[in-house]
Each structure stands twice: as structure tokens, then as C-alpha cells.
Design a protein around this motif. Sequence first.
Motif, PDB file in Angstrom:
ATOM      1  N   MET A 246      20.864 106.690 158.522  1.00 31.70           N
ATOM      2  CA  MET A 246      21.140 105.332 158.097  1.00 31.70           C
ATOM      3  C   MET A 246      20.128 104.395 158.743  1.00 31.70           C
ATOM      4  O   MET A 246      19.945 104.386 159.950  1.00 31.70           O
ATOM      5  N   MET A 247      19.460 103.603 157.946  1.00 32.74           N
ATOM      6  CA  MET A 247      18.459 102.658 158.439  1.00 32.74           C
ATOM      7  C   MET A 247      19.133 101.326 158.770  1.00 32.74           C
ATOM      8  O   MET A 247      20.017 100.884 158.048  1.00 32.74           O
ATOM      9  N   THR A 248      18.694 100.728 159.853  1.00 32.10           N
ATOM     10  CA  THR A 248      19.210  99.412 160.226  1.00 32.10           C
ATOM     11  C   THR A 248      18.054  98.440 160.303  1.00 32.10           C
ATOM     12  O   THR A 248      16.910  98.830 160.455  1.00 32.10           O
ATOM     13  N   ASN A 249      18.359  97.175 160.216  1.00 34.92           N
ATOM     14  CA  ASN A 249      17.342  96.139 160.283  1.00 34.92           C
ATOM     15  C   ASN A 249      17.259  95.527 161.672  1.00 34.92           C
ATOM     16  O   ASN A 249      16.808  94.405 161.822  1.00 34.92           O
ATOM     17  N   HIS A 250      17.694  96.244 162.679  1.00 27.73           N
ATOM     18  CA  HIS A 250      17.664  95.717 164.039  1.00 27.73           C
ATOM     19  C   HIS A 250      16.244  95.733 164.566  1.00 27.73           C
ATOM     20  O   HIS A 250      15.531  96.717 164.424  1.00 27.73           O
ATOM     21  N   ALA A 251      15.838  94.666 165.162  1.00 29.05           N
ATOM     22  CA  ALA A 251      14.523  94.594 165.795  1.00 29.05           C
ATOM     23  C   ALA A 251      14.700  94.999 167.256  1.00 29.05           C
ATOM     24  O   ALA A 251      15.428  94.365 167.999  1.00 29.05           O
ATOM     25  N   VAL A 252      14.047  96.079 167.642  1.00 24.14           N
ATOM     26  CA  VAL A 252      14.151  96.573 169.009  1.00 24.14           C
ATOM     27  C   VAL A 252      13.156  95.807 169.878  1.00 24.14           C
ATOM     28  O   VAL A 252      11.964  95.799 169.610  1.00 24.14           O
ATOM     29  N   GLN A 253      13.668  95.161 170.909  1.00 27.14           N
ATOM     30  CA  GLN A 253      12.808  94.412 171.819  1.00 27.14           C
ATOM     31  C   GLN A 253      12.197  95.377 172.828  1.00 27.14           C
ATOM     32  O   GLN A 253      12.898  96.150 173.450  1.00 27.14           O
ATOM     33  N   ARG A 254      10.891  95.329 172.969  1.00 29.96           N
ATOM     34  CA  ARG A 254      10.183  96.186 173.911  1.00 29.96           C
ATOM     35  C   ARG A 254       9.406  95.314 174.873  1.00 29.96           C
ATOM     36  O   ARG A 254       8.893  94.266 174.512  1.00 29.96           O
ATOM     37  N   LEU A 255       9.284  95.798 176.086  1.00 27.50           N
ATOM     38  CA  LEU A 255       8.490  95.111 177.095  1.00 27.50           C
ATOM     39  C   LEU A 255       7.059  95.609 176.970  1.00 27.50           C
ATOM     40  O   LEU A 255       6.793  96.802 177.065  1.00 27.50           O
ATOM     41  N   VAL A 256       6.119  94.692 176.721  1.00 25.42           N
ATOM     42  CA  VAL A 256       4.718  95.039 176.509  1.00 25.42           C
ATOM     43  C   VAL A 256       3.879  94.391 177.603  1.00 25.42           C
ATOM     44  O   VAL A 256       4.056  93.209 177.920  1.00 25.42           O
ATOM     45  N   GLU A 257       2.957  95.158 178.175  1.00 23.79           N
ATOM     46  CA  GLU A 257       2.028  94.602 179.158  1.00 23.79           C
ATOM     47  C   GLU A 257       0.811  94.082 178.402  1.00 23.79           C
ATOM     48  O   GLU A 257       0.016  94.846 177.861  1.00 23.79           O
ATOM     49  N   LEU A 258       0.667  92.752 178.337  1.00 22.44           N
ATOM     50  CA  LEU A 258      -0.449  92.139 177.625  1.00 22.44           C
ATOM     51  C   LEU A 258      -1.745  92.241 178.423  1.00 22.44           C
ATOM     52  O   LEU A 258      -2.811  92.457 177.870  1.00 22.44           O
ATOM     53  N   ALA A 259      -1.629  92.027 179.700  1.00 25.57           N
ATOM     54  CA  ALA A 259      -2.761  92.122 180.617  1.00 25.57           C
ATOM     55  C   ALA A 259      -2.180  92.617 181.936  1.00 25.57           C
ATOM     56  O   ALA A 259      -0.964  92.762 182.069  1.00 25.57           O
ATOM     57  N   GLU A 260      -3.037  92.847 182.886  1.00 22.36           N
ATOM     58  CA  GLU A 260      -2.557  93.359 184.172  1.00 22.36           C
ATOM     59  C   GLU A 260      -1.607  92.356 184.809  1.00 22.36           C
ATOM     60  O   GLU A 260      -1.975  91.235 185.139  1.00 22.36           O
ATOM     61  N   GLY A 261      -0.343  92.745 184.932  1.00 18.30           N
ATOM     62  CA  GLY A 261       0.665  91.903 185.570  1.00 18.30           C
ATOM     63  C   GLY A 261       1.296  90.864 184.666  1.00 18.30           C
ATOM     64  O   GLY A 261       2.076  90.042 185.129  1.00 18.30           O
ATOM     65  N   ILE A 262       0.986  90.859 183.369  1.00 18.96           N
ATOM     66  CA  ILE A 262       1.575  89.898 182.431  1.00 18.96           C
ATOM     67  C   ILE A 262       2.327  90.687 181.362  1.00 18.96           C
ATOM     68  O   ILE A 262       1.738  91.445 180.603  1.00 18.96           O
ATOM     69  N   TYR A 263       3.632  90.481 181.310  1.00 23.25           N
ATOM     70  CA  TYR A 263       4.500  91.205 180.379  1.00 23.25           C
ATOM     71  C   TYR A 263       5.185  90.223 179.444  1.00 23.25           C
ATOM     72  O   TYR A 263       5.372  89.052 179.767  1.00 23.25           O
ATOM     73  N   ILE A 264       5.577  90.731 178.279  1.00 24.70           N
ATOM     74  CA  ILE A 264       6.357  89.932 177.334  1.00 24.70           C
ATOM     75  C   ILE A 264       7.256  90.877 176.541  1.00 24.70           C
ATOM     76  O   ILE A 264       6.916  92.038 176.322  1.00 24.70           O
ATOM     77  N   GLU A 265       8.410  90.372 176.161  1.00 23.77           N
ATOM     78  CA  GLU A 265       9.330  91.131 175.325  1.00 23.77           C
ATOM     79  C   GLU A 265       9.072  90.784 173.875  1.00 23.77           C
ATOM     80  O   GLU A 265       9.036  89.610 173.513  1.00 23.77           O
ATOM     81  N   THR A 266       8.888  91.805 173.043  1.00 23.42           N
ATOM     82  CA  THR A 266       8.585  91.568 171.636  1.00 23.42           C
ATOM     83  C   THR A 266       9.135  92.694 170.778  1.00 23.42           C
ATOM     84  O   THR A 266       9.398  93.792 171.271  1.00 23.42           O
ATOM     85  N   ALA A 267       9.292  92.426 169.499  1.00 26.71           N
ATOM     86  CA  ALA A 267       9.765  93.424 168.547  1.00 26.71           C
ATOM     87  C   ALA A 267       8.609  94.074 167.794  1.00 26.71           C
ATOM     88  O   ALA A 267       8.829  94.835 166.864  1.00 26.71           O
ATOM     89  N   ILE A 268       7.393  93.787 168.191  1.00 24.79           N
ATOM     90  CA  ILE A 268       6.224  94.383 167.538  1.00 24.79           C
ATOM     91  C   ILE A 268       6.236  95.886 167.799  1.00 24.79           C
ATOM     92  O   ILE A 268       6.434  96.320 168.934  1.00 24.79           O
ATOM     93  N   PRO A 269       6.026  96.705 166.759  1.00 25.43           N
ATOM     94  CA  PRO A 269       6.085  98.164 166.925  1.00 25.43           C
ATOM     95  C   PRO A 269       5.036  98.694 167.906  1.00 25.43           C
ATOM     96  O   PRO A 269       3.980  98.098 168.079  1.00 25.43           O
ATOM     97  N   ARG A 270       5.338  99.828 168.512  1.00 21.53           N
ATOM     98  CA  ARG A 270       4.463 100.405 169.540  1.00 21.53           C
ATOM     99  C   ARG A 270       3.061 100.689 169.035  1.00 21.53           C
ATOM    100  O   ARG A 270       2.092 100.554 169.775  1.00 21.53           O
ATOM    101  N   GLU A 271       2.928 101.105 167.784  1.00 18.63           N
ATOM    102  CA  GLU A 271       1.597 101.438 167.283  1.00 18.63           C
ATOM    103  C   GLU A 271       0.685 100.216 167.162  1.00 18.63           C
ATOM    104  O   GLU A 271      -0.526 100.347 167.049  1.00 18.63           O
ATOM    105  N   SER A 272       1.254  99.010 167.234  1.00 16.50           N
ATOM    106  CA  SER A 272       0.461  97.783 167.156  1.00 16.50           C
ATOM    107  C   SER A 272       0.202  97.152 168.523  1.00 16.50           C
ATOM    108  O   SER A 272      -0.455  96.120 168.603  1.00 16.50           O
ATOM    109  N   HIS A 273       0.730  97.738 169.588  1.00 21.28           N
ATOM    110  CA  HIS A 273       0.548  97.156 170.921  1.00 21.28           C
ATOM    111  C   HIS A 273      -0.913  97.065 171.349  1.00 21.28           C
ATOM    112  O   HIS A 273      -1.306  96.063 171.947  1.00 21.28           O
TER     113      HIS A 273
END
Length: 107
Positions: free
Chosen positions: A1-28
Motif C-alpha cells: 500500500m502506497m502512502t503520500n507521507h513525506a518522510v523527513q530526513r536529516l541532511v548534512e548540507l555542509a560540514e556541521g550544517i544540517y536541515i530536515e527535509t523531505a527531499i529523497p535520498r537520491e537527490s541529496h
Amino acid sequence: MMTNHAVQRLVELAEGIYIETAIPRESHPALRSGFAGYPSNPRWNVRKYQAWKQGKQWRQALDNGQLVVEEQHLVPVVQPECQAPPPPKKTMLDWRSPLKKLTFSLN
């Protein structure tokens, strides 16, 4: 069953800078590339290009002071309540009577 939930992931944008986003891992990597200021790759698909563009917008917001890094997380700046806007200036058309304004708007 597919859901439309956006999974929030913690992404390291730069060294020591993180943000929570729903952007898929392959686009990080594209997201980090945009945040770092690198140009987009013409071979990217639409999702990766959008992630790159989002990273670029976050960098511009950080540079403009709209975002700040607090405890290694990128967060928006909360603006204090602004004063009431100044009253609008009178224009040259304000001297006319309301009736003339009405007749002018009906034509």
C-alpha cells in the motif's frame, strides 16, 4: 500500500550544517551541490534539479540573514512584529468627489 507521507530526513548540507527535509535520498548530492554554490548538472532529472535549486535558495537565504545556523541546524529567522504600515499617500485623483470616481469606474 502506497502512502503520500513525506518522510523527513536529516541532511548534512555542509560540514556541521544540517536541515530536515523531505527531499529523497537520491537527490541529496544535488541539494548539497546547490547549497555549496556549484552549477547544476545538465544530465540531472527534474527532481535532482529541483533539489539543487532548493539548496541554492537556502544558501541565498542564509547569506541574506533569513536563515541562521543554530546548534548545527539551519532554521528560519523569526522576525519581530513590524510596526503598522504608513497610511497610503494621496494621489492626484483623490481630490475628485466619490460620485465622479463612481462614474469614471462605470465607463
